[in-house]
Design a protein around this motif. Structure first.
Motif, PDB file in Angstrom:
ATOM      1  N   THR A 619      60.572 -12.132  16.575  1.00 28.54           N
ATOM      2  CA  THR A 619      59.734 -10.924  16.561  1.00 28.54           C
ATOM      3  C   THR A 619      58.744 -10.945  15.403  1.00 28.54           C
ATOM      4  O   THR A 619      57.781 -10.170  15.395  1.00 28.54           O
ATOM      5  CB  THR A 619      60.616  -9.675  16.419  1.00 28.54           C
ATOM      6  N   ARG A 623      52.914 -11.419  13.363  1.00 22.97           N
ATOM      7  CA  ARG A 623      52.852 -10.126  12.671  1.00 22.97           C
ATOM      8  C   ARG A 623      52.617 -10.360  11.179  1.00 22.97           C
ATOM      9  O   ARG A 623      53.037 -11.362  10.610  1.00 22.97           O
ATOM     10  CB  ARG A 623      54.150  -9.340  12.882  1.00 22.97           C
ATOM     11  N   THR A 624      51.945  -9.402  10.552  1.00 23.61           N
ATOM     12  CA  THR A 624      51.702  -9.502   9.114  1.00 23.61           C
ATOM     13  C   THR A 624      52.925  -9.012   8.344  1.00 23.61           C
ATOM     14  O   THR A 624      53.791  -8.316   8.889  1.00 23.61           O
ATOM     15  CB  THR A 624      50.476  -8.673   8.708  1.00 23.61           C
ATOM     16  N   GLU A 627      53.081  -5.309   8.513  1.00 25.24           N
ATOM     17  CA  GLU A 627      53.616  -4.771   9.765  1.00 25.24           C
ATOM     18  C   GLU A 627      55.129  -4.917   9.822  1.00 25.24           C
ATOM     19  O   GLU A 627      55.830  -4.048  10.341  1.00 25.24           O
ATOM     20  CB  GLU A 627      52.967  -5.478  10.949  1.00 25.24           C
ATOM     21  N   LEU A 628      55.649  -6.004   9.283  1.00 26.45           N
ATOM     22  CA  LEU A 628      57.104  -6.196   9.267  1.00 26.45           C
ATOM     23  C   LEU A 628      57.786  -5.218   8.315  1.00 26.45           C
ATOM     24  O   LEU A 628      58.929  -4.818   8.543  1.00 26.45           O
ATOM     25  CB  LEU A 628      57.441  -7.627   8.846  1.00 26.45           C
ATOM     26  N   GLN A 656      49.731 -13.232   7.671  1.00 24.16           N
ATOM     27  CA  GLN A 656      50.407 -13.269   8.967  1.00 24.16           C
ATOM     28  C   GLN A 656      51.403 -14.424   9.022  1.00 24.16           C
ATOM     29  O   GLN A 656      51.185 -15.485   8.440  1.00 24.16           O
ATOM     30  CB  GLN A 656      49.372 -13.407  10.085  1.00 24.16           C
ATOM     31  N   GLU A 683      62.435 -11.624  20.613  1.00 23.81           N
ATOM     32  CA  GLU A 683      61.818 -10.462  21.254  1.00 23.81           C
ATOM     33  C   GLU A 683      62.850  -9.763  22.146  1.00 23.81           C
ATOM     34  O   GLU A 683      63.540 -10.387  22.945  1.00 23.81           O
ATOM     35  CB  GLU A 683      60.617 -10.883  22.117  1.00 23.81           C
TER      36      GLU A 683
END
Length: 689
Positions: A619, A623-624, A627-628, A656, A683
């Motif tokens: 997941t 993503r940056t 964001e995490l 990222q 995911e």
């Protein structure tokens, strides 16, 4: 019989209108507390509506609401919980409450209010609303770390509010803040509390354990509420706040270990009388007074939101909560509520404040209550914006500092270290208490001392002022130096006297200094010339910010020096792994792959960095770091990212992650395990909280 009919009519009117407003406000997704206040306006004497309820009857019933609210807050507390939340939530709450008290006093004086009214205004805007936040949090999915932090701060704020109620009673009944009267009334209050708590500890916990063992809920609830009203009556008989007695009763019952049992039983009764309390608050609002003071209402509303975000944010960063969590907590706590009504209501009852202050406080509460759900809902985005726009140096320092504090907090403390910290903490509190006592005494007696010096030494007024000021400085300087020395010793004990630990020790020292200074300035603000306390607090904060910036640079250089060696280790591991794969392809015996987590402990205090690989389908891919939100979710911090053999030191929130990246993370064992689970989660999997 006529009185009974009038009482029944009042009760039916209040509860009927409150039932309608609470249904309406639940449907429009607004806090029901605001609905109760609107119901009070409807049944109150200030609107031309045919639903007027008897004000004296509602006020009498609202006293029961105050008592049960404070009793329920006490039931949620015990000594063990206070010890657990004190290191983090205690520092945040002290900084925030002190800052808001000073801001409230400054605003009150700017509007020409009396000294006592300004003090009550500062106390009213200092305490956030447990009721409002609890109701909003129940309706939203708030992550556990943020929820625990906010509730911890609320617990400490509730305790500070009880102390403020006691202090406000002392100040409001004092003879113009005369030193002798203030000392005597404070001494009587402390003595009464000591007797009540000691006697209660000997009787109440044993009694409640015996009653609960009987297994009869009605016996438990009657006994517990009887104890609550008994302690409230004892305080009322001594001319203290009934809220103080109810709170102490709740804490004593909580010490029996049966607090949750009693709390579960009294919830329906508490909610009904709490509703009547909030209705009574609405009945006291005079719309004309609100309109007359609308500028003060708007100014105080802005001060509440901005001040609490700043105060909680600074406190959260000092205690290692990180930028994002601290900002979210500040936005969540940016309102006032039930304690504000109780505090300004006390001032009105004692005749210390004019009626307009109650109307202003309720209006500010209504505005901030309306904004609270929106602020909490948008807190994550706002916190991410703040994190993205913080200078990279400061962001890196705060992230690694937070990881350091997390590791210190979770590591088993040596008995000698714990004893040393406790001893230093007690000495710090004593030094601060003596300093406050000297400043308050000097503020109250300086005119007498000045006149005595002028008459006995034959000095002019200006010369006597200089002499008194110089003598006061000589008296308080040893305590000031003692506070600086003790905070430094605490910082070095926590962080360690190492090259890379010294910047962390300085941040701990600055945080303790700001908290101590803020609390001290709040205590002495009513007794010194206007604005002096606030100017002193601003000066201390400015010095702390400058020192923080300079040490952030030094810390960054030290971490980069250690991080470069870590990256060299990473490169050698990757090269060895590639050689092993090549040898295996040629048919040679393959050497075992290098262990990914055996990097040396190069960053003293942060521990050995753990090397984590981003799994395919994770997941985290694409993503940056922002964001995490790795820091808030796991407690770990990212030291470096290696991609295709190329290192990236000190990545920021906009960097990222991609499949196959190797991440060097630091933090406690628990936080590193949570980070590893996050990076390997596929995911559709549930991410660790």
């Amino acid at each position: 019989m006529q009185d009974a009919h009038a009482f029944l009519q009042t009760l039916a009117t209040v509860l009927g209108v409150a039932a309608i407003t609470t249904v309406v406000f639940q449907r429009i997704r607004q806090p029901v507390v605001l609905g109760y206040i609107i119901a009070g306006l409807v049944v109150g004497p200030h609107l031309p509506l045919p639903l007027n309820a008897d004000t004296s009857t509602v006020q009498t019933l609202s006293e029961l609401g105050v008592i049960l609210l404070m009793f329920a807050i006490g039931l949620e507390l015990n000594i063990e919980k206070l010890v657990r939340v004190a290191p983090t939530a205690g520092v945040i709450a002290v900084i925030q409450v002190a800052l808001m008290m000073c801001a409230g006093v400054v605003v009150g004086r700017a509007f020409g209010w009396t000294q006592i009214e300004s003090i009550f205004a500062g106390a009213a805007i200092a305490i956030s609303s447990t009721t409002i936040i609890a109701k909003v949090f129940d309706e939203m999915k708030i992550e556990p770390r943020l929820r625990e932090l906010v509730y911890g701060v609320l617990i400490v704020e509730d305790i500070l509010a009880i102390l403020l109620l006691a202090v406000m009673t002392t100040v409001a009944t004092g003879s113009g803040l005369d030193a002798t009267t203030l000392l005597l009334t404070t001494g009587k209050l402390v003595g009464f509390l000591v007797v009540m708590v000691v006697a209660g500890l000997l009787v109440v916990p044993r009694l409640m354990r015996y009653v609960v063992r009987l297994g009869r809920p009605e016996t438990t609830i009657v006994t517990s509420i009887g104890i609550c009203f008994g302690f409230a009556h004892a305080c009322a008989a001594m001319h203290y706040s009934v809220a103080l007695g109810a709170f102490v009763a709740g804490v004593l019952i909580s010490e029996s270990g049966e607090g949750h049992t009693v709390e579960h039983l009294i919830v329906p009764i508490r909610d009904m009388f709490a509703a009547i309390f909030f209705v009574s608050v609405g009945m006291l609002i005079e719309p004309s007074l609100v309109l007359e003071n609308w500028v003060a209402v708007l100014v105080l509303s802005v001060v509440v939101v901005v001040g609490k975000v700043v105060g909680v944010g600074l406190g959260g960063i000092v205690t290692g909560c990180g930028i994002r969590t601290s900002a979210q907590a500040g936005l969540s706590l940016s309102q006032i509520g039930e304690f504000s009504f109780i505090i300004v209501g006390l001032g009105s009852t004692l005749g210390a404040t004019r009626p307009f202050l109650f109307a202003v406080a309720v209006a500010v509460s209504a505005i901030t209550t309306l904004t609270t759900p929106a602020l909490i809902r948008r807190s994550e985005g706002a916190a991410r914006f703040v994190e993205d726009h913080v200078p990279r140096r400061i962001g890196t320092f705060i992230t690694l500092y937070s990881a350091w504090i997390e590791r210190v907090r979770t590591a088993p403390a040596a008995a000698t270290t714990g004893a040393r910290l406790r001893r230093l903490g007690v000495l710090l509190v004593l030094d601060a208490a003596f300093l406050v006592a000297l400043l308050v005494g000097g503020g109250l007696l300086h005119e007498r001392i000045q006149h005595a010096a002028a008459s006995s030494l034959g000095l002019s007024e200006g010369a006597s002022q200089v002499l008194v000021f110089a003598a006061a400085a000589l008296v308080v300087l040893p305590f000031v130096f003692g506070i600086v020395r003790l905070t430094r010793a605490i910082g070095l004990t926590v962080a360690g006297d190492t090259k890379i630990g010294r910047p962390v020790a300085l941040v701990v020292q600055l945080g303790l200094l700001v908290a101590t200074a803020a609390a001290s300035v709040t205590a002495v603000e009513p007794f010194v010339p206007p604005g002096v306390g606030m100017l002193l607090l601003v000066a201390i904060a400015f010095i702390a910010i400058v020192s923080f910036w300079r040490n952030a640079r030094q810390f960054e250089l030290e971490v980069q020096a250690g991080g470069t060696v870590v990256l060299d280790v990473l490169k050698s591991k990757l090269a060895g792994e590639a050689t092993a794969h090549a040898a295996h392809g040629e048919g040679h015996a393959a050497a075992p792959p290098p262990a990914p987590n055996d990097a040396p402990s190069l960053l003293l205090g942060l521990g050995a960095p753990r090397l984590l690989r981003i799994a395919p389908g994770s997941t985290a891919v694409g993503r940056t770091l922002g964001e995490l939100d790795l820091r808030a979710k796991t407690g770990a911090a990212i030291l470096a990212i290696v991609r295709d053999g190329k290192p990236s030191m000190m990545p920021g929130p906009k960097d990222q992650l991609e499949e196959g990246d190797i991440v060097a993370a630091v933090g406690s064992e628990e936080s590193l395990s949570s980070a590893e689970a996050l990076f390997t989660a596929l995911e559709g999997d549930v991410q660790p909280a």
